[in-house]
Design a protein around this motif. Structure first.
Motif, short mmCIF file in Angstrom:
data_model
loop_
_atom_site.label_atom_id
_atom_site.label_comp_id
_atom_site.label_asym_id
_atom_site.label_seq_id
_atom_site.Cartn_x
_atom_site.Cartn_y
_atom_site.Cartn_z
N SER A 141 -2.87 -0.16 -8.62
CA SER A 141 -3.77 -0.24 -7.77
C SER A 141 -3.74 -1.87 -7.38
N GLN B 74 -0.67 3.86 -2.59
CA GLN B 74 -2.29 3.74 -3.03
C GLN B 74 -2.92 4.31 -1.62
N ASN C 287 -8.25 3.76 0.18
CA ASN C 287 -8.80 2.49 0.42
C ASN C 287 -10.26 2.40 0.22
N ASN D 73 -7.10 6.69 8.13
CA ASN D 73 -6.69 5.03 7.80
C ASN D 73 -7.35 4.09 9.03
N ASN E 205 -7.35 -0.94 -3.06
CA ASN E 205 -6.38 0.18 -2.39
C ASN E 205 -5.88 0.78 -3.93
N ASN F 225 -5.13 5.66 2.97
CA ASN F 225 -4.50 4.46 3.09
C ASN F 225 -3.04 4.48 3.46
N ARG G 55 0.76 -1.10 -0.07
CA ARG G 55 0.08 0.10 0.05
C ARG G 55 0.96 1.29 0.07
#
Ligand code: IPM
Ligand code: MN
Length: 355
Positions: free
Chosen positions: A274, A100, A103, A243, A267, A133, A95
């Motif tokens: 992604s 990314q 989320n 997050n 993500n 994220n 991530r």
């Protein structure tokens, strides 16, 4: 020549490989039907690989993932490996490495699926959580002092940057506009206690909101969101949050949409690579038994196609899933579906081929 996409596949631990196999089967079926090509490249990562080799996520794998069009992930987490090693070393690393920063977790109660919320149906439960994220408590900022002594100190800090919050909030406004349902975006925070972090979030949210006069805005504290999600889930259209809160509220949300067996997530780096995954864990106790529900992984594949630019094929998957959930499965819980994992994948493929 037809379009081709390179998909990196990380089946991972536990039931990950079983559900990913069904997702791939479904992806191949829609690709055939819609006339594009998918090339799959598998990477053997996770607990077993770590135990055998000591390797978690080597740099050459990262380099190779970087040139693919998407990553399709099963599950990460192994009962014999200390919690945190694989989660941080693989899932969170990916991530962060690929930035990314979104989320995306759709929460939709499909027809034929039971919700534990009394008197609520598919018309009431249909919203999307946009979880930041790459920041917050997940950055791993902090440390220990005097570890293991009576004077021990543990610090874990939440890092929130203007840039990180803004790009997430902006994504949520854009997503809400494009989704075009209630056109309502709710900020989920804790401005009454986390007066630094959520002050930044709230100011950013209110500033960006001025650019989206067509979107109604709302705010709720995270604890209240949990309450409303159970009492009045129909109030929500799109929720944006940090997050940690996003992690917590999406497990609750997964339950009201029927369970982990159908909860999918993405993500997303809108300008990069992604990664798409069922949001449930590796479910060690069901591993290899062919009882786990692959629908979450199949819906993650659906979001993948939507994101990489094959919305028609994505809709075909969703239409087939809708039919399987409504007409075929007895229950969506592991072991209660009335079908094996593989048979559920076959049912989805049959519906796609008939469409
Ligand atoms: C999730 C998971 C992960 C998270 C864990 C496994 C690190 O719970 O995807 O929601 O906390 O983000
Ligand atoms: Mn989680």
């Amino acid at each position: 020549m037809s379009k081709e996409y390179n998909i990196s596949v990380i089946p991972g631990d536990g039931t990950g490989p079983e559900v990913v196999a069904e997702g791939i089967k479904v992806l191949k079926a829609v690709a055939d039907k819609c006339g594009f090509n998918l090339q799959f490249r598998h990477y053997n990562l996770g607990g077993e690989h770590y135990k055998a080799t000591g390797e978690i996520l080597p740099d050459n794998v990262l380099e190779s993932l970087a040139v693919s069009d998407a990553i399709y992930l099963g599950a990460i987490g192994h009962p014999d490996v200390k919690p945190g090693i694989l989660e941080k070393g693989i899932l969170l690393k990916l991530r962060f490495y690929f930035d990314q920063y979104i989320n995306l977790r759709p929460v939709k109660l499909y027809e034929g699926v039971n919700t534990p919320i009394k008197d609520k149906g598919p018309e009431d439960i249909d919203f999307v959580v946009v979880r930041e994220n790459t920041e917050g408590l997940y950055v791993g900022a902090g440390g220990c002092l005097k570890l293991g002594t009576p004077d021990e100190v543990a610090v874990q800090e939440s890092i929130n940057t203007r840039k990180g919050v803004e790009r997430c909030v902006r994504y949520a406004f854009e997503y809400c506009r494009k989704r075009n349902k209630q056109k309502k975006l709710t900020l989920c925070g804790k401005t009454n206690v986390l007066t630094f972090a959520f002050d930044l979030w709230e100011r950013t949210f209110n500033e960006i909101a001025k650019e989206y006069p067509d979107i109604e805005t709302d705010y709720a504290h995270v604890d209240a969101i949990c309450m409303w999600m159970v009492k009045n889930p129909e109030w929500f259209d799109v929720i944006v949050t940090d997050n940690m809160f996003g992690d917590i509220i999406t497990d609750l949300a997964a339950m009201i949409q029927g369970g982990m067996g159908i909860a999918a997530g993405a993500n997303i780096n809108p300008d990069g690579v992604s990664m798409f995954e069922p949001i449930g864990g590796s479910a060690p106790k069901y591993t290899g038994k062919q009882v786990i529900n692959p629908i979450a992984a199949i819906l993650a594949a659906q979001i993948m196609l939507e994101t990489i630019g094959e919305p028609g094929a994505a809709s075909l998957i969703e239409e087939a899933v809708i039919k399987v959930l409504r007409d075929d499965l007895k229950d969506i819980a592991a072991g209660k579906m009335g079908y094996t994992t593989k048979e559920v994948g076959d049912l989805v493929v049959e519906h796609i081929e008939r469409e």
